[in-house]
Design a protein around this motif. Structure first.
Motif, short mmCIF file in Angstrom:
data_model
loop_
_atom_site.label_atom_id
_atom_site.label_comp_id
_atom_site.label_asym_id
_atom_site.label_seq_id
_atom_site.Cartn_x
_atom_site.Cartn_y
_atom_site.Cartn_z
N ILE A 151 -5.01 2.05 -4.25
CA ILE A 151 -3.60 2.03 -3.89
C ILE A 151 -3.43 2.07 -2.37
O ILE A 151 -2.68 1.29 -1.78
CB ILE A 151 -2.85 3.20 -4.55
CG1 ILE A 151 -2.72 2.96 -6.05
CG2 ILE A 151 -1.46 3.37 -3.93
CD1 ILE A 151 -1.86 1.76 -6.42
N GLY A 152 -4.14 2.98 -1.70
CA GLY A 152 -4.04 3.08 -0.25
C GLY A 152 -4.45 1.79 0.43
O GLY A 152 -3.80 1.33 1.38
N ALA A 153 -5.54 1.18 -0.06
CA ALA A 153 -6.02 -0.06 0.53
C ALA A 153 -5.00 -1.18 0.36
O ALA A 153 -4.76 -1.97 1.28
CB ALA A 153 -7.36 -0.45 -0.10
N GLU A 154 -4.38 -1.27 -0.81
CA GLU A 154 -3.42 -2.33 -1.06
C GLU A 154 -2.14 -2.12 -0.26
O GLU A 154 -1.54 -3.09 0.23
CB GLU A 154 -3.13 -2.44 -2.55
CG GLU A 154 -4.32 -2.99 -3.34
CD GLU A 154 -4.11 -3.07 -4.83
OE1 GLU A 154 -4.98 -3.59 -5.53
OE2 GLU A 154 -3.04 -2.60 -5.30
N VAL A 155 -1.70 -0.87 -0.13
CA VAL A 155 -0.53 -0.59 0.71
C VAL A 155 -0.82 -0.98 2.16
O VAL A 155 0.02 -1.59 2.84
CB VAL A 155 -0.12 0.87 0.60
CG1 VAL A 155 0.94 1.23 1.66
CG2 VAL A 155 0.43 1.18 -0.79
N ALA A 156 -2.01 -0.63 2.64
CA ALA A 156 -2.38 -0.99 4.01
C ALA A 156 -2.36 -2.51 4.19
O ALA A 156 -1.84 -3.02 5.20
CB ALA A 156 -3.77 -0.43 4.34
N ALA A 157 -2.91 -3.24 3.23
CA ALA A 157 -2.94 -4.70 3.33
C ALA A 157 -1.53 -5.28 3.29
O ALA A 157 -1.22 -6.21 4.05
CB ALA A 157 -3.79 -5.27 2.19
N SER A 158 -0.67 -4.75 2.44
CA SER A 158 0.71 -5.25 2.35
C SER A 158 1.46 -4.96 3.65
O SER A 158 2.23 -5.81 4.13
CB SER A 158 1.42 -4.61 1.16
OG SER A 158 0.87 -5.05 -0.06
#
Length: 400
Positions: A151-158
């Motif tokens: 989740i953290g990685a995907e939020v960062a990417a978004s």
């Protein structure tokens, strides 16, 4: 069996209802959901919905006509308070009770929230969480993400796709430490840095500080990161508290519902599916619990079959775990388990190219396959994980 109560209206709960109808069950299915929203898919929340490419309506699992065709007694916006096993009754927060010949527990988990009352601090688990965060992303130029799990990685990417400056903080030495061996986790760390993320690993968070609204994140080494917007990706707490006193056996650590190989709980006629279910998996040893989109659907199908099996043959649940994540335009795919691993071998591509397939071995056997930007090659190795495959045989199968 004429009445089934499914508690939890996420993917696992809805899929159970669909599988029952698909198998010809024409009795009453009561589907209970704590959220007021109709069942929706969670993966787009951290990607399409945050970046503005999707909407709340677009994440619905089924359209109105499809949902209506299931002929459900749909109870939305109510929470399960207790399970009374003698009558297989579920007590709900609106004061009502629903009873069934069988009960399926699919209440999933809730995001762990930091211990703070400061505004500007978010988690991402529900549609409401995503919409609240999206509104704030439009008003800020930088964001701090605590926790470099999926989740953290995907939020960062978004956030980077939206042009925000991003600081990503992870207490472990590499991202995804609970899921991926550090020898591959280190490559995923570089993927963040390749895309302009200020990644801080090996340091935890001591406190969130500010007056009224968050202003900074204080790290365990006493350094600080200025932050007016924070997203905490700290994992989940399983929604099993309502089962206290019911006789449903829970795991001592994470309070997961203990199931047998057929997804049945310790109470007759009560099954579990989705994030909160743990069960014995013969290929991986011990007990397995998966917070994966594919697991929710696959496990629900087994639960529905076993509910209807009667004295017939029940299915054992022995899936090849599968998970994917989209980050910075790259797809990360994981089959099986990637940690702990005795052996890690890059069998196609290279870490330097950020395009590869890695094998993971344990005790002389292949246990997992991970691909980065390598979908066709990754998926062709699923068959090696569907049956026990020796490490040497797996490497031979991967030879050009």
């Amino acid at each position: 069996m004429r009445e089934v109560v499914v508690v939890g209206a996420g993917l696992a709960g809805l899929s159970t209802a669909e599988a029952l109808r698909g198998a010809g069950f024409d009795g009453t299915i009561t589907l209970v959901g704590e959220e007021a929203h109709e069942p929706y898919s969670r993966p787009p929340l951290s990607k399409e919905l945050l970046t503005g490419k999707g909407t709340g309506a677009g994440v619905r699992l089924r359209g109105p006509e499809e949902l209506s065709a299931l002929d459900l007694d749909l109870r939305l916006g109510v929470r399960a308070l207790a399970l009374h096993p003698g009558e297989r009754a579920v007590e709900l927060s609106d004061g009502s009770r629903v009873t069934g010949d069988s009960v399926v527990i699919a209440t999933g988990g809730a995001a762990r929230r930091p211990d703070t009352t400061l505004s500007g601090v978010h988690v991402l688990r529900t549609l409401d969480d995503a919409e609240a965060l999206r509104a704030e992303l439009a008003e800020h130029e930088r964001i701090t993400v605590v926790g470099a799990g999926f989740i953290g990685a995907e939020v960062a990417a978004s956030a980077r796709a939206l042009g925000l400056e991003v600081t990503l903080i992870e207490a472990a030495a590499t991202p995804l430490t609970r899921t991926v061996d550090p020898r591959v986790g280190s490559v995923l760390a570089e993927l963040h840095r390749d895309n302009g993320v200020d990644l801080r690993v090996g340091v935890g968070v001591r406190a969130l500080e500010g007056t009224g609204r968050v202003e900074r994140v204080r790290l365990a080494d006493d350094s600080t990161v200025e932050a007016s917007l924070v997203v905490a990706g700290l994992g989940v707490n399983l929604n099993t508290g309502w089962l206290a006193g019911s006789g449903v056996e829970l795991d001592a650590g994470d309070q997961a519902v203990r199931c047998d190989e057929h997804c049945a709980t310790s109470l007759p006629g009560v099954y579990a599916a989705g994030d909160l279910a743990s069960w014995p998996h013969p290929r991986y040893g011990g007990r397995t619990r998966l917070e994966h989109w594919t697991n929710a659907g696959e496990q629900a199908a087994v639960v529905a079959h076993n509910l209807l099996a009667g004295s017939g043959t029940r299915w054992a649940y022995q899936p090849v775990p599968y998970f994917w994540s989209d980050q910075y335009g790259a797809k990360v795919q994981l089959l099986g388990q990637a940690t702990p691993a005795d052996s890690v071998e890059i069998v196609h591509g290279s870490p330097e190219s950020r395009k590869f397939v890695a094998f993971f071995g344990r005790a002389g056997m292949l246990v997992g396959v991970l691909g980065l930007r390598s979908t066709p090659k990754t998926m062709r190795y699923r068959k090696l994980l569907e049956q026990p495959t020796a490490w040497t045989d797996a490497l031979a199968a991967a030879a050009p």
